[in-house]
Design a protein around this motif. Structure first.
Motif: not given
Ligand code: HSE
Ligand code: NAP
Length: 432
Positions: A162-163, A189, A191
């Motif tokens: 998603g990020t 969103y 990590e």
């Molecule tokens: N950091 C991850 C992303 C969170 O942005 O998709 C979802 O797993």
């Protein structure tokens, strides 16, 4: 059926953990209705007891000692939402060995150690579930493991981070890379170490998990060839746009000649491809197989409450498959009245053929206004016998549009029967 009290614990009380607690409280009645169980958080492991928390909780629930969870005899189900591989792996092994079911959102852990963890779970006779580890709210693991169990999926293509998708679509809209990454972090969103997102490690771990389930053959993170979006510039975004394409971070897992290939990297996607329309922190997974041909699942791929929905669903599946049979029960628990069809709201496209003379447009607009139907766009085409009007309305009641059209059809200037078609222009996300 009397409700069964189920004490549960969380490893981690950050973006996802706090949202899981909130959802368990806010959805307690739904869960009880479905399973006969009431899930109650009694312990949550954190590093810092004094930190501000996203969702208020009793101070005696928080602990910094994992032994408080592992040795909690009343706790039979734990959600691991702390992330990381070390010491998380040891904690999960201890929990499974202690006879506790574990639900995890941790893609790095599953992509590296699923084989060992499943062996421990099997020995202890408990479940290990990991829906939230891939694509947050999208139930792709359950679909692959249950619904498509006989479908011979041979290719998985997806946007699974998603990020990075948020950053790329922001860059398409003219925003700066660093500012977009900072916003993704603020929105929860990214990590804890966002280089896992932009460097492709997160997407690679998710593709390893998807490939493992889709193909029934273990794929670990080490098997995935990957790169992230750190080398992508506004120049790439502009070039793609000139070619009618979009830059996306795409994961692909394929079986070629009975061999597995899993990779992640930036790619140009043609604007008509389903992946080009995936916006912001949304994810999409396309599953291609013999019988199913192609199924695309799309939805929120990151975020606290979005991920919590998958964590809680796994927790519900565990309590719902141990002791009750809710997966087989009649799913109806209420009786909703049918909506009067005229009360559904939508924008509409109207096509009306009319005489081409002064005042006609005003009379049509007047009929629409009488029914509170507002015009968003109007195009007029000259025809031999008059004019053809294309009218796009703002969102209106279906019944109001029908009533206005009846009056417009009755106007002496109108030729034939006007027609109306609903316009689907949003993402279909409606608040109940
Ligand atoms: N950091 C991850 C992303 C969170 O942005 O998709 C979802 O797993
Ligand atoms: P987060 O906000 O950083 O929260 C992590 C939590 O775990 C915090 O409460 C932290 O304690 C605790 N924690 C971390 N290391 C610990 C340790 N060694 N000992 C004790 N407690 C520890 O992370 P998150 O965004 O919620 O993500 C959690 C997991 O969900 C990760 O595996 C992530 O990949 C996954 N996930 C996240 C999303 C998302 O959109 N955020 C989506 C899908 C999956 P403190 O609060 O005291 O620091």
């Amino acid at each position: 059926m009397s409700s069964v009290d189920v004490p549960v614990a969380l490893l981690g009380y950050g973006t996802v953990g706090a949202a899981v607690h909130r959802l368990l409280i806010e959805s307690a009645e739904d869960i009880e209705r479905a399973t006969g169980h009431r899930l109650r958080v009694v312990k949550a492991l954190v590093r810092d007891l004094d930190k501000e928390r996203g969702f208020a909780l009793d101070s005696d629930i928080l602990t910094t000692d994992v032994a408080d969870v592992v040795h909690a005899e009343d706790v039979a189900l734990v959600a691991e939402v702390m992330g990381g591989v070390d010491p998380t792996s040891d904690y999960v092994v201890d929990l499974l060995s202690a006879g506790k079911h574990v639900v995890t959102a941790n893609k790095q852990l599953i992509a590296r150690q699923a084989g060992d963890l499943f062996a421990v779970a099997a020995k202890a006779g408990v479940q290990l579930r990991f829906e939230a580890s891939v694509c947050a709210a999208i139930p792709v693991i359950k679909v692959l493991r249950e619904s498509l169990v006989v479908s011979h999926v041979h290719r998985v293509l997806g946007i699974v981070n998603g990020t990075t998708n948020f950053i790329l679509t922001k860059m398409e809209a003219g925003h700066d890379y660093e500012a977009a990454l900072a916003e993704a972090q603020t929105l929860g969103y990214a990590e804890a170490d966002p280089s896992e997102d932009v460097g492709g490690d997160d997407a690679a771990a998710k593709m390893a998990i998807l490939a493992t389930i889709a193909f029934g053959s273990r794929v670990t993170l080490a098997d995935v060839q990957y790169e992230g979006i750190t080398e992508i510039t506004t120049g790439h975004i502009q070039a793609a746009r000139e070619l009618g394409m979009s830059v996306r971070l795409v994961g692909a897992a394929t079986i070629v000649e009975d061999k597995v290939d899993v990779r992640v990297g930036p790619a140009l996607v043609t604007s008509t491809h389903p992946l080009a329309a995936v916006d912001g922190a949304f994810n999409a997974v396309m599953l291609q197989g013999d019988a199913i041909r192609e199924i695309t699942l799309e939805g929120p791929g990151a975020g606290g409450i979005e991920t919590a929905s998958a964590v809680v669903a796994d927790m519900v599946s565990i309590v719902g498959t141990t002791g009750t049979g809710f997966l087989q029960d009649d799913p109806c628990w209420r009786s909703l009245e049918r909506l009067d069809p005229g009360r559904l709201r939508s924008p509409f496209f109207l096509r009306v053929e009319v005489d081409d003379r002064a005042g006609v447009l005003a009379r049509i607009a007047e009929r629409l206004a009488d029914h509170d139907v507002s015009v968003a766009r109007l195009v007029q085409h000259q025809r031999d016998a008059g004019a053809e009007l294309y009218i796009v309305t703002h969102e209106s009641y279906t019944g109001a549009v029908s009533d206005a059209l009846v009056e417009i059809a009755d106007l002496p200037e109108t030729h034939g029967k006007p027609s109306a078609l609903p316009v689907i222009s949003d993402r279909g996300i409606a608040k109940a």
